[in-house]
Design an enzyme around this catalytic site. Structure first.
Site, PDB file in Angstrom:
ATOM      1  N   HIS A  32      11.892  -0.680 -12.771  1.00 44.65           N
ATOM      2  CA  HIS A  32      11.601  -2.092 -13.049  1.00 44.65           C
ATOM      3  C   HIS A  32      11.653  -2.863 -11.745  1.00 44.65           C
ATOM      4  CE1 HIS A  32      12.993  -6.003 -15.365  1.00 44.65           C
ATOM      5  NE2 HIS A  32      11.944  -6.218 -14.584  1.00 44.65           N
ATOM      6  N   HIS A  69       0.818  -1.228   0.000  1.00 39.45           N
ATOM      7  CA  HIS A  69       0.000   0.000   0.000  1.00 39.45           C
ATOM      8  C   HIS A  69       0.852   1.280   0.000  1.00 39.45           C
ATOM      9  CE1 HIS A  69       0.733   1.039   4.239  1.00 39.45           C
ATOM     10  NE2 HIS A  69       0.828  -0.266   4.400  1.00 39.45           N
TER      11      HIS A  69
HETATM   12  C1  LIG Z   1      12.644 -11.643 -16.421  1.00 39.83           C
HETATM   13  C2  LIG Z   1      14.024 -11.153 -16.017  1.00 39.83           C
HETATM   14  O1  LIG Z   1      15.025 -11.774 -16.239  1.00 39.83           O
HETATM   15  S1  LIG Z   1      14.085  -9.649 -15.184  1.00 39.83           S
HETATM   16  C3  LIG Z   1      15.806  -9.449 -14.834  1.00 39.83           C
HETATM   17  C4  LIG Z   1      16.021  -8.526 -13.686  1.00 39.83           C
HETATM   18  N1  LIG Z   1      17.442  -8.450 -13.418  1.00 39.83           N
HETATM   19  C5  LIG Z   1      17.986  -8.827 -12.245  1.00 39.83           C
HETATM   20  O2  LIG Z   1      17.309  -9.229 -11.314  1.00 39.83           O
HETATM   21  C6  LIG Z   1      19.489  -8.709 -12.170  1.00 39.83           C
HETATM   22  C7  LIG Z   1      19.924  -7.861 -10.968  1.00 39.83           C
HETATM   23  N2  LIG Z   1      21.357  -7.696 -11.020  1.00 39.83           N
HETATM   24  C8  LIG Z   1      22.210  -8.230 -10.089  1.00 39.83           C
HETATM   25  O3  LIG Z   1      21.797  -8.843  -9.107  1.00 39.83           O
HETATM   26  C9  LIG Z   1      23.677  -7.992 -10.386  1.00 39.83           C
HETATM   27  O4  LIG Z   1      24.396  -9.156 -10.010  1.00 39.83           O
HETATM   28  C10 LIG Z   1      24.228  -6.721  -9.685  1.00 39.83           C
HETATM   29  C11 LIG Z   1      23.659  -5.493 -10.404  1.00 39.83           C
HETATM   30  C12 LIG Z   1      23.860  -6.662  -8.231  1.00 39.83           C
HETATM   31  C13 LIG Z   1      25.749  -6.679  -9.749  1.00 39.83           C
HETATM   32  O5  LIG Z   1      26.157  -6.821 -11.059  1.00 39.83           O
HETATM   33  P1  LIG Z   1      27.715  -6.525 -11.403  1.00 39.83           P
HETATM   34  O6  LIG Z   1      28.030  -5.109 -11.069  1.00 39.83           O
HETATM   35  O7  LIG Z   1      27.920  -6.978 -12.804  1.00 39.83           O
HETATM   36  O8  LIG Z   1      28.506  -7.386 -10.341  1.00 39.83           O
HETATM   37  P2  LIG Z   1      29.344  -8.749 -10.541  1.00 39.83           P
HETATM   38  O9  LIG Z   1      28.529  -9.816 -11.182  1.00 39.83           O
HETATM   39  O10 LIG Z   1      30.651  -8.356 -11.175  1.00 39.83           O
HETATM   40  O11 LIG Z   1      29.603  -9.162  -9.025  1.00 39.83           O
HETATM   41  C14 LIG Z   1      30.362  -8.335  -8.151  1.00 39.83           C
HETATM   42  C15 LIG Z   1      30.345  -8.995  -6.787  1.00 39.83           C
HETATM   43  O12 LIG Z   1      29.019  -8.883  -6.241  1.00 39.83           O
HETATM   44  C16 LIG Z   1      28.480 -10.195  -5.978  1.00 39.83           C
HETATM   45  N3  LIG Z   1      27.067 -10.158  -6.365  1.00 39.83           N
HETATM   46  C17 LIG Z   1      26.555  -9.930  -7.605  1.00 39.83           C
HETATM   47  N4  LIG Z   1      25.219  -9.932  -7.567  1.00 39.83           N
HETATM   48  C18 LIG Z   1      24.878 -10.185  -6.301  1.00 39.83           C
HETATM   49  C19 LIG Z   1      23.628 -10.314  -5.665  1.00 39.83           C
HETATM   50  N5  LIG Z   1      22.465 -10.184  -6.334  1.00 39.83           N
HETATM   51  N6  LIG Z   1      23.621 -10.554  -4.331  1.00 39.83           N
HETATM   52  C20 LIG Z   1      24.780 -10.694  -3.643  1.00 39.83           C
HETATM   53  N7  LIG Z   1      26.011 -10.573  -4.204  1.00 39.83           N
HETATM   54  C21 LIG Z   1      26.052 -10.322  -5.519  1.00 39.83           C
HETATM   55  C22 LIG Z   1      29.295 -11.159  -6.832  1.00 39.83           C
HETATM   56  O13 LIG Z   1      29.297 -12.433  -6.294  1.00 39.83           O
HETATM   57  C23 LIG Z   1      30.650 -10.491  -6.800  1.00 39.83           C
HETATM   58  O14 LIG Z   1      31.260 -10.770  -5.575  1.00 39.83           O
HETATM   59  P3  LIG Z   1      32.862 -11.036  -5.461  1.00 39.83           P
HETATM   60  O15 LIG Z   1      33.493  -9.751  -5.896  1.00 39.83           O
HETATM   61  O16 LIG Z   1      33.066 -11.369  -4.010  1.00 39.83           O
HETATM   62  O17 LIG Z   1      33.152 -12.159  -6.395  1.00 39.83           O
END
Ligand SMILES: CC(=O)SCCNC(=O)CCNC(=O)[C@H](O)C(C)(C)COP(=O)(O)OP(=O)(O)OC[C@H]1O[C@@H](n2cnc3c(N)ncnc32)[C@H](O)[C@@H]1OP(=O)(O)O
Length: 210
Positions: free
Chosen positions: A149, A140
């Protein structure tokens, strides 16, 4: 009366939009998808989910239609196209799956897409060109900014504010009364327990800046 809707983009996200519009039309909705426009020439002439890819986005001027949905997942690209195409007089319509549950009085901006199983509770205001993805819940009195998004399975508590262009990743939780700043990202599975500044990437449980 049936309105002819062109879908901008022909990738995976666009196919979800096509399915939403087709399902809504089958349930008596006014918006009928007639095809896709996509700047990738390899897609031109293909049939995708039974609809043709009619040409590049510049073909909008040549194809009779009543409205469009910008079906591109990347928030900055979707925002840029929204601004450009709105300025050209295009009518942005909302694609709302028949299974979405939307409380009375919720307002939804133009071009917004609400996927299967999404729930929006009373008092919430959903901006323009937003994606509320599969099975997310917006509780709410939320304010969801333009071009944001909320990915599949996101849950927000009451009175949450999501800034323009923010991405809340798959399965993330935003606690009540928290604010996620404009163009920020909460990673998949994050627990947003504190406010997130603008243009900041956070991840983890609890979420911290990466
Ligand atoms: C229908 C659909 O598909 S809709 C799609 C919607 N999109 C999403 O949900 C994607 C969201 N994006 C993420 O979660 C990404 O991983 C992000 C934006 C958080 C980070 O992306 P990047 O900047 O490329 O980070 P990268 O993959 O290089 O990881 C960097 C560090 O963060 C960690 N990390 C990445 N994502 C996550 C996460 N979600 N939670 C916890 N840790 C994470 C990695 O393990 C890495 O750790 P390390 O340095 O100890 O090895």
């Amino acid at each position: 009366m049936a309105q002819r809707i062109l879908i901008i983009g022909a990738g995976g996200h666009a196919q979800v939009v096509a399915d939403i519009l087709s399902q809504a039309a089958a349930n008596g909705g006014e918006y009928h998808p007639i095809g896709y426009l996509d700047d990738d020439p390899r897609r031109h002439g293909q049939q995708v989910l039974g609809l043709p890819v009619l040409g590049p986005v510049t073909a909008l001027a040549d194809i009779p239609h009543d409205g469009i949905v910008i079906a591109i997942g990347d928030n900055r690209t979707r925002a840029r196209l929204f601004i450009e195409l709105t300025a050209r007089g295009e009518q942005l319509v909302s694609a709302i799956h028949p299974s979405a549950i939307i409380a009375a009085g919720v307002t939804i901006g133009p071009g917004t897409m609400i996927c299967a199983g999404a729930i929006i509770n009373p008092g919430s205001v959903i901006g323009a060109n937003v994606i509320l993805n599969t099975g997310c819940t917006v509780d709410h009195h939320n304010q969801i900014g333009d071009h944001a998004h909320l990915a599949p399975g996101v849950h927000t508590g009451g009175e949450v504010v999501i800034g323009a262009g923010a991405l809340i990743g798959i399965g993330a939780i935003v606690m009540p009364r928290r604010r996620v700043g404009a163009w920020s990202v909460a990673g998949a599975g994050a627990l947003v327990q504190r406010d997130v500044a603008d243009e900041t990437v956070v991840a983890g449980v609890p979420a911290r800046p990466l």
